[in-house]
Design an enzyme around this catalytic site. Structure first.
Site, PDB file in Angstrom:
ATOM      1  N   LYS A   1      39.425 -31.140  26.851  1.00 32.94           N
ATOM      2  CA  LYS A   1      38.194 -30.644  26.102  1.00 32.94           C
ATOM      3  C   LYS A   1      37.404 -31.960  25.712  1.00 32.94           C
ATOM      4  O   LYS A   1      38.077 -32.972  25.524  1.00 32.94           O
ATOM      5  CB  LYS A   1      38.386 -29.790  24.945  1.00 32.94           C
TER       6      LYS A   1
ATOM      7  N   ASP B   1      50.454 -26.346  17.858  1.00 34.21           N
ATOM      8  CA  ASP B   1      49.342 -27.104  18.173  1.00 34.21           C
ATOM      9  C   ASP B   1      49.617 -27.763  19.561  1.00 34.21           C
ATOM     10  O   ASP B   1      50.638 -27.498  20.251  1.00 34.21           O
ATOM     11  CB  ASP B   1      48.466 -27.863  17.050  1.00 34.21           C
ATOM     12  N   ASP B   2      48.769 -28.810  20.060  1.00 36.59           N
ATOM     13  CA  ASP B   2      48.925 -29.269  21.262  1.00 36.59           C
ATOM     14  C   ASP B   2      50.368 -29.691  21.414  1.00 36.59           C
ATOM     15  O   ASP B   2      50.921 -30.314  20.596  1.00 36.59           O
ATOM     16  CB  ASP B   2      48.029 -30.266  21.471  1.00 36.59           C
TER      17      ASP B   2
ATOM     18  N   ARG C   1      44.414 -27.691  29.549  1.00 33.61           N
ATOM     19  CA  ARG C   1      43.302 -27.928  28.641  1.00 33.61           C
ATOM     20  C   ARG C   1      42.878 -29.369  28.658  1.00 33.61           C
ATOM     21  O   ARG C   1      43.465 -30.140  28.506  1.00 33.61           O
ATOM     22  CB  ARG C   1      43.742 -27.500  27.523  1.00 33.61           C
TER      23      ARG C   1
ATOM     24  N   ASP D   1      50.910 -30.928  16.036  1.00 35.85           N
ATOM     25  CA  ASP D   1      50.893 -31.543  17.503  1.00 35.85           C
ATOM     26  C   ASP D   1      52.335 -32.339  17.681  1.00 35.85           C
ATOM     27  O   ASP D   1      52.813 -32.935  16.756  1.00 35.85           O
ATOM     28  CB  ASP D   1      49.776 -32.492  17.756  1.00 35.85           C
TER      29      ASP D   1
ATOM     30  N   HIS E   1      49.337 -25.134  21.766  1.00 36.51           N
ATOM     31  CA  HIS E   1      48.100 -24.853  22.180  1.00 36.51           C
ATOM     32  C   HIS E   1      47.923 -25.320  23.601  1.00 36.51           C
ATOM     33  O   HIS E   1      46.817 -25.375  24.276  1.00 36.51           O
ATOM     34  CB  HIS E   1      47.010 -25.647  21.349  1.00 36.51           C
TER      35      HIS E   1
END
Ligand SMILES: *[C@@H]1O[C@H](CO)[C@@H](O)[C@H](O)[C@H]1NC(C)=O
Ligand SMILES: *[C@@H]1O[C@H](CO)[C@@H](O)[C@H](O)[C@H]1NC(C)=O
Ligand SMILES: *[C@@H]1O[C@H](CO)[C@@H](O)[C@H](O)[C@H]1NC(C)=O
Ligand SMILES: *[C@@H]1O[C@H](CO)[C@@H](O)[C@H](O)[C@H]1NC(C)=O
Ligand SMILES: *[C@@H]1O[C@H](CO)[C@@H](O)[C@H](O)[C@H]1NC(C)=O
Length: 364
Positions: free
Chosen positions: A260, A203-204, A258, A182, A225
């Protein structure tokens, strides 16, 4: 080895005529440190600190916490880290009105390949976190060039912190087992401004777990991501309020936009805007909003304890890969409301057939 600690004392004339009622700042003007030992021993004795080509010993933190208000710290040369399996962080800063910047050509090289094993923070070698900006308030970090972090890069828990023109190049991890790298993990923060970030990771690009008044603008994200809120829920603070993501290009990534939230958790996601977002080669979801995360994976059944309200998408354009889904919404009943989506125009891939409880104002 000869100590290279240099204390250059300048500007005493100005101090000498200061009014006696004022506290005279007796710190040295500039200190150049070439070791962690020097830096930790003398960091509060200097107004300007240069961290010159430091090799951080294995298992140690380049500990710049507790800096005196108003200190400037400049990374110069190449900063490297010895190898050890441990939790880190490799670098840590705290203080108020701190300026962190970089001399021309400075590089902070995490040496991540020594830890990368494809498992990230889910197992294998224990990998040190990279950079803690915790209680680094009313401060600025500018122009750092970072590469090859073992796992997550910046952990931000600060109020009114600007992170400007930061480059994180973990592209070598694509082929070498970089995982969970991340770029910016933000939590428990009020006022975080990430401007002009250039990220290549696995990743993010941004993950906001909690906090308010968080902005990510003028960025580019590749390999990861996506630009994410969450997953929200299950921590000590589970409220995300007033997030603004603008003018950012997301490419070669699993997701674009995104949001979540965690299955069966409580909290809130309120007033989040994405505007001027361009996507290309997104391999899973162009836009994904889901309320079903459990232990880091989607469960498939949404819950309603973390409502997502006032989610604005204004200009999310571009394309997804041929086997990707353009938009996916999985909301619990009544748990998503007051959304405003305009010009969400994606090409490529397919529509989702599994969207659930789509609020008015959005479409799948
Ligand atoms: C952050 O900045 C805002 C605006 O300048 C100010 O109102 C607020 O008090 C600051 N917050 C902290 C915790 O310093
Ligand atoms: C989160 O929001 C809830 C509901 O608005 C509120 O009751 C709670 O105090 C908030 N928690 C924090 C840590 O801000
Ligand atoms: C919503 O967030 C934006 C930042 O994206 C902020 O400017 C605005 O004031 C917030 N709205 C409310 C009602 O707090
Ligand atoms: C698309 O992105 C994926 C994931 O990052 C990457 O493996 C692939 O090479 C990219 N494809 C193209 C055509 O760039
Ligand atoms: C969800 O939470 C409720 C109340 O805490 C609990 O009874 C239930 O077992 C949980 N469900 C799952 C599937 O974890």
């Amino acid at each position: 080895m000869q100590s290279k600690l240099a204390l250059t004392v300048l500007g005493f004339g100005a101090c000498a005529i200061a009014a006696p009622s004022k506290t005279i700042d007796e710190r040295a003007s500039t200190c150049t440190f070439t070791s962690v030992a020097q830096a930790t021993a003398s960091k509060t004795a200097c107004k300007n600190i240069v961290l010159q080509g430091i090799s951080v010993p294995a298992g140690e933190t380049l500990d710049m916490t507790g800096l005196t208000t108003g200190t400037t710290v400049t990374f110069a040369g190449t900063t490297t880290f010895g190898y050890k399996e441990w939790a880190g962080p490799l670098i840590s800063f705290s203080g108020k009105q701190i300026t962190v910047n970089a001399a021309s050509g400075a590089i902070i090289d995490g040496g991540g390949a020594q830890w990368w094993d494809g498992k990230g923070s889910n197992g294998g070698k224990e990998k040190p976190k990279f950079f803690y900006a915790h209680s680094l308030d009313s401060s600025t970090i500018t122009g750092l060039s970072v590469k090859n972090t073992p796992v997550q890069a910046f952990s931000v828990q600060s109020d009114n912190l600007t992170l400007k023109d930061i480059t994180i190049d973990n592209s070598a991890g694509d082929a070498a087992g970089g995982h969970n790298t991340d770029a910016f993990d933000v939590g428990n923060s009020d006022g975080v401004y990430i401007i002009g970030a250039k990220v290549q990771n696995q990743d993010d690009c941004l993950a906001v777990n909690s906090g308010s008044n968080i902005q990510f603008t003028g960025g580019s994200c590749s390999g990861g991501h996506g630009v994410s809120i969450g997953s929200v829920g299950g921590r000590s603070n589970n409220n995300v309020t007033n997030v603004y993501v603008a003018d950012t290009a997301i490419s070669n990534s699993q997701n674009g936009v995104r949001v979540k939230t965690v299955y069966n958790a409580t909290g809130s996601v309120h007033n989040v805007t994405y505007t001027g977002i361009t996507l290309s080669n997104i391999t899973k979801y162009g836009v994904v909003v889901e309320q079903d995360y459990e232990n880091g994976s989607p469960k498939g059944t949404p819950t309603t304890g973390v409502p997502i309200t006032d989610l604005v998408l204004n200009g999310v354009t571009g394309s997804v890969a041929s086997d990707a889904t353009r938009v996916y919404i999985l909301c619990g009943e009544g748990a998503c409301s007051d959304w405003t989506w305009k010009d969400v125009t994606l090409t490529g891939g397919a529509a989702s057939s599994k969207c659930t409880n789509i609020p008015s104002g959005a479409s799948c």
